[in-house]
Write an enzyme that holds these catalytic residues in place. Sequence first.
Site, PDB file in Angstrom:
ATOM      1  CG  HIS A 100      46.206  60.481  71.222  1.00  0.00           C
ATOM      2  ND1 HIS A 100      46.303  61.656  71.911  1.00  0.00           N
ATOM      3  CD2 HIS A 100      44.993  60.432  70.768  1.00  0.00           C
ATOM      4  CE1 HIS A 100      45.290  62.304  71.931  1.00  0.00           C
ATOM      5  NE2 HIS A 100      44.249  61.516  71.371  1.00  0.00           N
ATOM      6  CG  HIS A 142      42.048  57.962  68.075  1.00  0.00           C
ATOM      7  ND1 HIS A 142      41.257  57.639  69.019  1.00  0.00           N
ATOM      8  CD2 HIS A 142      42.236  59.099  68.066  1.00  0.00           C
ATOM      9  CE1 HIS A 142      41.427  58.520  69.826  1.00  0.00           C
ATOM     10  NE2 HIS A 142      42.037  59.576  69.249  1.00  0.00           N
TER      11      HIS A 142
HETATM   12  P1  AMP Z   1      41.369  62.171  71.853  1.00  0.00           P
HETATM   13  O1  AMP Z   1      39.911  62.788  71.812  1.00  0.00           O
HETATM   14  O2  AMP Z   1      41.896  62.264  70.346  1.00  0.00           O
HETATM   15  O3  AMP Z   1      42.066  63.184  72.640  1.00  0.00           O
HETATM   16  O4  AMP Z   1      41.474  60.964  72.288  1.00  0.00           O
HETATM   17  C1  AMP Z   1      41.746  60.441  73.674  1.00  0.00           C
HETATM   18  C2  AMP Z   1      41.525  58.957  73.635  1.00  0.00           C
HETATM   19  O5  AMP Z   1      42.081  58.625  74.991  1.00  0.00           O
HETATM   20  C3  AMP Z   1      40.107  58.888  73.848  1.00  0.00           C
HETATM   21  O6  AMP Z   1      39.691  57.776  72.919  1.00  0.00           O
HETATM   22  C4  AMP Z   1      39.945  58.250  75.510  1.00  0.00           C
HETATM   23  O7  AMP Z   1      39.081  57.158  75.563  1.00  0.00           O
HETATM   24  C5  AMP Z   1      41.450  57.768  75.543  1.00  0.00           C
HETATM   25  N1  AMP Z   1      41.945  57.412  76.687  1.00  0.00           N
HETATM   26  C6  AMP Z   1      42.038  58.370  77.909  1.00  0.00           C
HETATM   27  N2  AMP Z   1      42.303  57.756  79.126  1.00  0.00           N
HETATM   28  C7  AMP Z   1      42.976  56.537  78.503  1.00  0.00           C
HETATM   29  C8  AMP Z   1      43.662  55.636  79.472  1.00  0.00           C
HETATM   30  N3  AMP Z   1      44.150  55.593  80.902  1.00  0.00           N
HETATM   31  N4  AMP Z   1      43.735  54.645  78.764  1.00  0.00           N
HETATM   32  C9  AMP Z   1      43.405  54.378  77.478  1.00  0.00           C
HETATM   33  N5  AMP Z   1      42.944  55.176  76.657  1.00  0.00           N
HETATM   34  C10 AMP Z   1      42.806  56.269  77.464  1.00  0.00           C
END
Ligand code: AMP
Length: 115
Positions: free
Chosen positions: A100, A102
Amino acid sequence: MEDCIFCKIIKGEIPSKKVYEDEDVLAFHDINPAAPIHILVIPKKHISKLTDLKEEDEALIGKIYTTINKIAEQEGFKENGYRVIANCGKDSGQEVMHIHFHILGGKVLGDKIVG
Ligand code: AMP
Ligand code: ZN
């Protein structure tokens, strides 16, 4: 992928606040925003981490970046700009094992990339 929360979001099994969707890419608001604009952009293809990318994924990753620009235009922050962060693996703190990107923006983010 069965137990992947982002695959569940793609399938509509977990709700999300969608920003953009096409046949290859989905974008939705991060549930725990770190900036006024915090959108996650994901490929619909399950790829666990950036180090798993293959040559066949090159077009898909390119598309993600042009899609990010479309989103910036659509959401009105293209002019002011944004930061893109993609975490990979243990040292980055990657929590969700579905790649993903950001998109962060909506304010001046400062010059620090790492905390
Ligand atoms: P990372 O630390 O790069 O793996 O980021 C994962 C991101 O996913 C974090 O910023 C979380 O807040 C976000 N996240 C986790 N679950 C969800 C969800 N159900 N909907 C939207 N964002 C999410
Ligand atoms: Zn997945």
